[in-house]
Motif scaffolding. Structure first.
Motif, mmCIF file in Angstrom:
data_model
loop_
_atom_site.group_PDB
_atom_site.id
_atom_site.type_symbol
_atom_site.label_atom_id
_atom_site.label_comp_id
_atom_site.label_asym_id
_atom_site.label_seq_id
_atom_site.Cartn_x
_atom_site.Cartn_y
_atom_site.Cartn_z
ATOM 1 N N MET A 562 3.193 -7.616 -0.261
ATOM 2 C CA MET A 562 3.488 -6.921 -1.510
ATOM 3 C C MET A 562 4.859 -6.251 -1.426
ATOM 4 S SD MET A 562 1.044 -7.225 -3.759
ATOM 5 C CE MET A 562 1.228 -5.790 -4.817
ATOM 6 N N PRO A 563 5.617 -6.252 -2.521
ATOM 7 C CA PRO A 563 6.926 -5.579 -2.509
ATOM 8 C C PRO A 563 6.820 -4.104 -2.121
ATOM 9 C CG PRO A 563 6.703 -6.963 -4.455
ATOM 10 C CD PRO A 563 5.356 -6.925 -3.801
ATOM 11 N N THR A 564 5.684 -3.503 -2.454
ATOM 12 C CA THR A 564 5.489 -2.094 -2.098
ATOM 13 C C THR A 564 4.984 -1.932 -0.665
ATOM 14 O OG1 THR A 564 3.322 -2.266 -3.143
ATOM 15 C CG2 THR A 564 5.096 -1.313 -4.445
ATOM 16 N N LYS A 565 4.827 -3.027 0.045
ATOM 17 C CA LYS A 565 4.517 -3.071 1.482
ATOM 18 C C LYS A 565 3.175 -2.449 1.852
ATOM 19 C CE LYS A 565 8.502 -1.111 2.428
ATOM 20 N NZ LYS A 565 9.674 -0.536 3.121
ATOM 21 N N HIS A 566 2.350 -2.131 0.865
ATOM 22 C CA HIS A 566 1.074 -1.492 1.180
ATOM 23 C C HIS A 566 -0.045 -2.506 1.392
ATOM 24 C CE1 HIS A 566 0.291 -2.481 -2.978
ATOM 25 N NE2 HIS A 566 -0.975 -2.132 -2.807
ATOM 26 N N ALA A 567 0.232 -3.784 1.182
ATOM 27 C CA ALA A 567 -0.807 -4.802 1.331
ATOM 28 C C ALA A 567 -0.170 -6.138 1.654
ATOM 29 C CB ALA A 567 -1.646 -4.905 0.054
ATOM 30 N N LEU A 568 -0.955 -6.975 2.351
ATOM 31 C CA LEU A 568 -0.504 -8.334 2.639
ATOM 32 C C LEU A 568 -1.726 -9.240 2.718
ATOM 33 C CD1 LEU A 568 -1.212 -8.818 5.895
ATOM 34 C CD2 LEU A 568 0.816 -7.418 6.186
ATOM 35 N N LEU A 589 3.215 4.583 -4.165
ATOM 36 C CA LEU A 589 4.166 5.223 -3.253
ATOM 37 C C LEU A 589 5.417 4.381 -3.041
ATOM 38 C CD1 LEU A 589 1.647 6.603 -0.584
ATOM 39 C CD2 LEU A 589 2.543 7.725 -2.633
ATOM 40 N N ASN A 590 5.460 3.205 -3.668
ATOM 41 C CA ASN A 590 6.666 2.363 -3.666
ATOM 42 C C ASN A 590 7.147 1.974 -2.266
ATOM 43 O OD1 ASN A 590 6.938 2.327 -6.541
ATOM 44 N ND2 ASN A 590 7.752 4.424 -6.421
ATOM 45 N N GLY A 591 6.219 1.897 -1.347
ATOM 46 C CA GLY A 591 6.561 1.387 -0.026
ATOM 47 C C GLY A 591 7.164 2.384 0.935
ATOM 48 N N ASP A 592 7.399 3.628 0.494
ATOM 49 C CA ASP A 592 8.087 4.594 1.361
ATOM 50 C C ASP A 592 7.356 4.863 2.683
ATOM 51 O OD1 ASP A 592 10.139 4.806 -0.438
ATOM 52 O OD2 ASP A 592 9.294 6.559 -1.466
ATOM 53 N N PRO A 593 6.007 5.027 2.689
ATOM 54 C CA PRO A 593 5.349 5.364 3.966
ATOM 55 C C PRO A 593 4.996 4.145 4.811
ATOM 56 C CG PRO A 593 4.012 6.000 2.045
ATOM 57 C CD PRO A 593 5.044 5.057 1.590
ATOM 58 N N GLU A 612 3.375 -0.450 10.143
ATOM 59 C CA GLU A 612 3.264 0.948 10.568
ATOM 60 C C GLU A 612 3.068 1.802 9.327
ATOM 61 O OE1 GLU A 612 3.134 3.785 13.638
ATOM 62 O OE2 GLU A 612 3.610 1.653 13.904
ATOM 63 N N MET A 613 2.095 2.713 9.389
ATOM 64 C CA MET A 613 1.830 3.621 8.274
ATOM 65 C C MET A 613 2.234 5.042 8.674
ATOM 66 S SD MET A 613 -2.026 2.298 7.324
ATOM 67 C CE MET A 613 -2.266 3.480 5.980
ATOM 68 N N ASP A 614 2.909 5.734 7.771
ATOM 69 C CA ASP A 614 3.228 7.147 7.982
ATOM 70 C C ASP A 614 2.048 7.953 7.428
ATOM 71 O OD1 ASP A 614 4.173 9.728 8.064
ATOM 72 O OD2 ASP A 614 6.178 9.229 7.316
ATOM 73 N N LEU A 615 1.059 8.190 8.270
ATOM 74 C CA LEU A 615 -0.180 8.815 7.799
ATOM 75 C C LEU A 615 0.051 10.198 7.192
ATOM 76 C CD1 LEU A 615 -2.676 7.764 10.638
ATOM 77 C CD2 LEU A 615 -2.147 6.597 8.494
ATOM 78 N N PRO A 616 0.861 11.074 7.823
ATOM 79 C CA PRO A 616 1.085 12.392 7.203
ATOM 80 C C PRO A 616 1.706 12.288 5.811
ATOM 81 C CG PRO A 616 1.748 12.432 9.502
ATOM 82 C CD PRO A 616 1.471 11.005 9.163
ATOM 83 N N ALA A 617 2.642 11.349 5.634
ATOM 84 C CA ALA A 617 3.290 11.207 4.327
ATOM 85 C C ALA A 617 2.294 10.735 3.271
ATOM 86 C CB ALA A 617 4.460 10.230 4.427
ATOM 87 N N ILE A 618 1.409 9.816 3.660
ATOM 88 C CA ILE A 618 0.405 9.321 2.708
ATOM 89 C C ILE A 618 -0.546 10.440 2.313
ATOM 90 C CG2 ILE A 618 -1.508 7.694 2.421
ATOM 91 C CD1 ILE A 618 -0.015 5.819 4.352
#
Length: 663
Positions: A562-568, A589-593, A612-618
């Motif tokens: 996904m362009p938002t990088k949250h899924a594949l 979140l537009n892929g930021d975390p 890699e997920m930025d858990l605190p940011a999410i």
């Protein structure tokens, strides 16, 4: 609170041994709560082994409940606190409830007679002697470990000082460390005398004096006390620990007899004096010379055996040590180790015997790899392996290898291989007792630690290979949940998987799914999103991650990101189509975390990092971090194994899916 956990475990133990009223005394060693039981018929070992935190149970002269290092002291303390006594003190006598009928009285008496008869059969003089030796030295184990490690640090620093890698100002600190270590070994006979007196029923102070007089205090050259057999001057410490234990046993016999013979009015005056005088003279003129001969003969014989036998002697000792532990015979080795340390500065036995623990570690690693579907076994191995590497082997023995049978034998083979390597290298000894495994490395004498490491690695490898190829029973590979429940393959509901040409195909393939992240495994029905919880897009599982690393759940090919990088999405060689969705409603979140480490059309293997997920940011954004893994073409699936909610690590097996190949 942490104390509640240990109290709960202690109460669970009491519940299956007949309660505190069935306990006469309670002590502990490094890994085991040791209970002297009044009526063994009231002990339910099967239920006891199921108490959370209990790794194993051994019934010898005492009931030994294995809970592991760092836990055992807290559980034991909680158990005696519950009763209101100190560790090692007798439990108060409890009044039994009124007997309701004559039949009950007969049954109670029968149980008492059976228990007494059983105890009588088991309590041979040899086992009683081993029990006494064990009780004498168990209280000293923390001292051996602490002083030994301090001595090891002092030795390392001294070597660095000699090599010029430390300034000379360190010399005073090194001396202080040696003084602390000397506080144990310089006066060890006194400590042993006190403990032996306590164990045999003599006055502790008198036992300490008997232990101290073997140092011949007050004998200053040119005055000497001669050996009555050789007429040569006695050496301070001659006879050592073996002599002290025997002398204090005689002291207990004499003191008890004098207490009965001497009137109460003068008992406190004459009994200690006569006991000390008689046993003191006997110790100096007979026990010291004879025990000295026994000690030197033992040490000489063992050294000769190791030097001449080499690899063969090492293999036999390494192979036989675990069976010796099972029979309780290893306890007799403690005074022998200490006599060797006193005579030549180190014990050459301990490094060889430590290889038995290395074989256990290798066997456990092999079981972990071959029995990954057995979640209960894997959980036990995970808990026992770290302390096993550090030399505390009871959790691995009683919790893993011994219950399975064959792995115990192959672990012994690994110990024999490691022992052979140590024996072949030769002259490898330890400057203290207590530590084992990797913890013994800094305590190896004469800079021979590298040889010890070679032996340890050989025992790991030997135990691993012997177990991997010959030691894994079929029963250990049966898929089970963490609580021991057997996991059966579940056929997929036909309402969910309608019959289609692909579902009716004749050939089938299985795909193993692993956890895409470390965290808490959950069923999809628990996910707070109807699309996933109601399985609108497919079936699978969820993980609430504890770390942000995301790995591929299966072997396959990345189809789309996904362009938002949250899924594949992925496909497998067996035709499954898989969605990996990182977080809920995280498209906003537009892929930021998110950081994706793969590209479309890239082939990946299960366990390979893909994102890699930025858990605190999410979490700061108010979104759930739950990772969803679903099979989107469920018409291709014929069966899935079940799983249980549990804590899991990234790459650990979760479920197995059977699918139909195109026919």
């Amino acid at each position: 609170m942490a104390q509640d956990k240990y109290q709960t475990m202690g109460d669970g133990i009491y519940a299956h041994i007949g309660g505190p009223q069935n306990v006469a005394k309670l002590i502990h060693c490094m890994t085991r709560v040791r209970l002297t039981i009044k009526d063994e018929a009231k002990v339910d070992q099967a239920a006891l082994k199921k108490v959370p935190g209990v790794l194993g149970v051994v019934q010898e002269e005492t009931l030994q409940v294995i809970v592991g290092p760092g836990t055992v002291n807290k559980v034991a303390q909680a158990m005696v606190d519950r009763v209101g006594v100190a560790l090692g003190d007798p439990f108060p006598a409890n009044t039994q409830p009124p007997v309701e009928s004559n039949q009950s009285a007969v049954e109670a008496k029968a149980a008492e007679v059976r228990a007494a008869h059983k105890a009588k059969l088991k309590q041979t003089w040899w086992r009683a002697a081993l029990k006494h030796i064990s009780a004498i030295f168990i209280p000293l184990i923390p001292a051996f470990v602490g002083a030994g490690l301090i001595s090891g640090v002092a030795g390392i620093l001294a070597n660095l000082l000699t090599a010029g890698d430390l300034p000379t100002s360190w010399a005073s600190f090194i001396t202080v460390l040696k003084v602390i270590n000397g506080g144990l070994f310089t006066f060890l006979n006194i400590y042993v005398g006190i403990n032996a007196a306590t164990e045999f029923g003599a006055t502790a102070g008198l036992g300490g004096i008997i232990g101290g007089l073997v140092y011949l205090p007050g004998v200053v050259a040119p005055i000497t006390i001669n050996n009555v057999f050789t007429h040569q001057p006695l050496s301070p410490g001659q006879g050592g620990i073996i002599g002290v234990i025997f002398a204090v046993w005689l002291l207990a016999v004499v003191e008890k007899r004098l207490h009965r013979l001497i009137p109460d009015a003068i008992d406190i005056i004459f009994t200690p004096m006569l006991s000390l005088l008689s046993i003191g003279l006997l110790t100096i003129f007979f026990i010291m010379p004879l025990a000295g001969w026994v000690s030197s003969s033992l040490v000489g014989t063992i050294n000769w055996t190791l030097q001449v036998g080499g690899a063969f002697s090492g293999a036999i000792l390494g192979l036989a040590f675990l069976p010796m532990v099972m029979l309780g015979l290893h306890q007799i080795l403690t005074p022998i180790h200490l006599e060797m340390i006193k005579s030549i500065g180190y014990t050459g036995l301990l490094p060889i015997l430590a290889m038995a623990g290395g074989g256990q570690v290798g066997a456990a690693l092999a079981l972990w790899i071959k029995c990954r579907q057995n979640q209960q076994l894997v959980r036990l191995i995970k808990g026992a392996l770290p302390v096993g590497i550090l030399g505390v082997g009871e959790p691995l023995i009683y919790g893993v290898s011994l219950p399975l049978g064959r792995p115990f034998v192959t672990a012994c083979i690994g110990g024999g291989i490691g022992g052979a390597v140590i024996g072949m290298i030769g002259h490898i000894g330890a400057i203290t007792i207590g530590p084992s495994g990797a913890a013994l490395i800094p305590l190896i004498a004469n800079h021979q630690w590298l040889g010890y490491v070679f032996g340890l690695l050989a025992s790991y490898a030997g135990g691993f290979l012997a177990t991997y190829f010959f030691g894994v029973p079929e029963s250990a590979m049966v898929p089970t949940s963490a609580d021991g429940t057997i996991i059966e393959p579940l056929a997929v509901d036909t309402a969910t998987v309608p019959e289609t040409p692909s579902a009716r195909a004749t050939s089938s393939d299985a795909t193993q799914f692993v956890a895409p992240a470390a965290g808490q495994l959950q069923a999809l029905s628990e996910v707070p999103d109807d699309v996933f919880s109601q399985k609108m897009v497919g079936d699978g599982f969820a993980i609430v991650p504890s770390h942000g690393t995301v790995v591929a759940p299966v072997d396959g090919t990345i189809v789309s990101i996904m362009p938002t990088k949250h899924a594949l999405t992925m496909t497998t060689a067996t035709g499954l189509e898989i969605l990996v969705h990182m977080g809920l409603d995280t498209v906003a979140l537009n892929g930021d975390p998110f950081t994706v480490h793969v590209t479309e059309n890239e082939t990946v293997t299960a366990g390979q990092q893909i994102a890699e997920m930025d858990l605190p940011a999410i979490k700061t954004a108010g979104k759930s971090t739950t990772i969803i893994t679903v099979i989107t073409n469920m018409t291709h699936v014929t069966a899935m194994t079940s799983f249980t909610d549990q804590s899991i690590t990234a790459g650990e097996d979760v479920l197995r899916v059977t699918s139909q190949s195109e026919g």
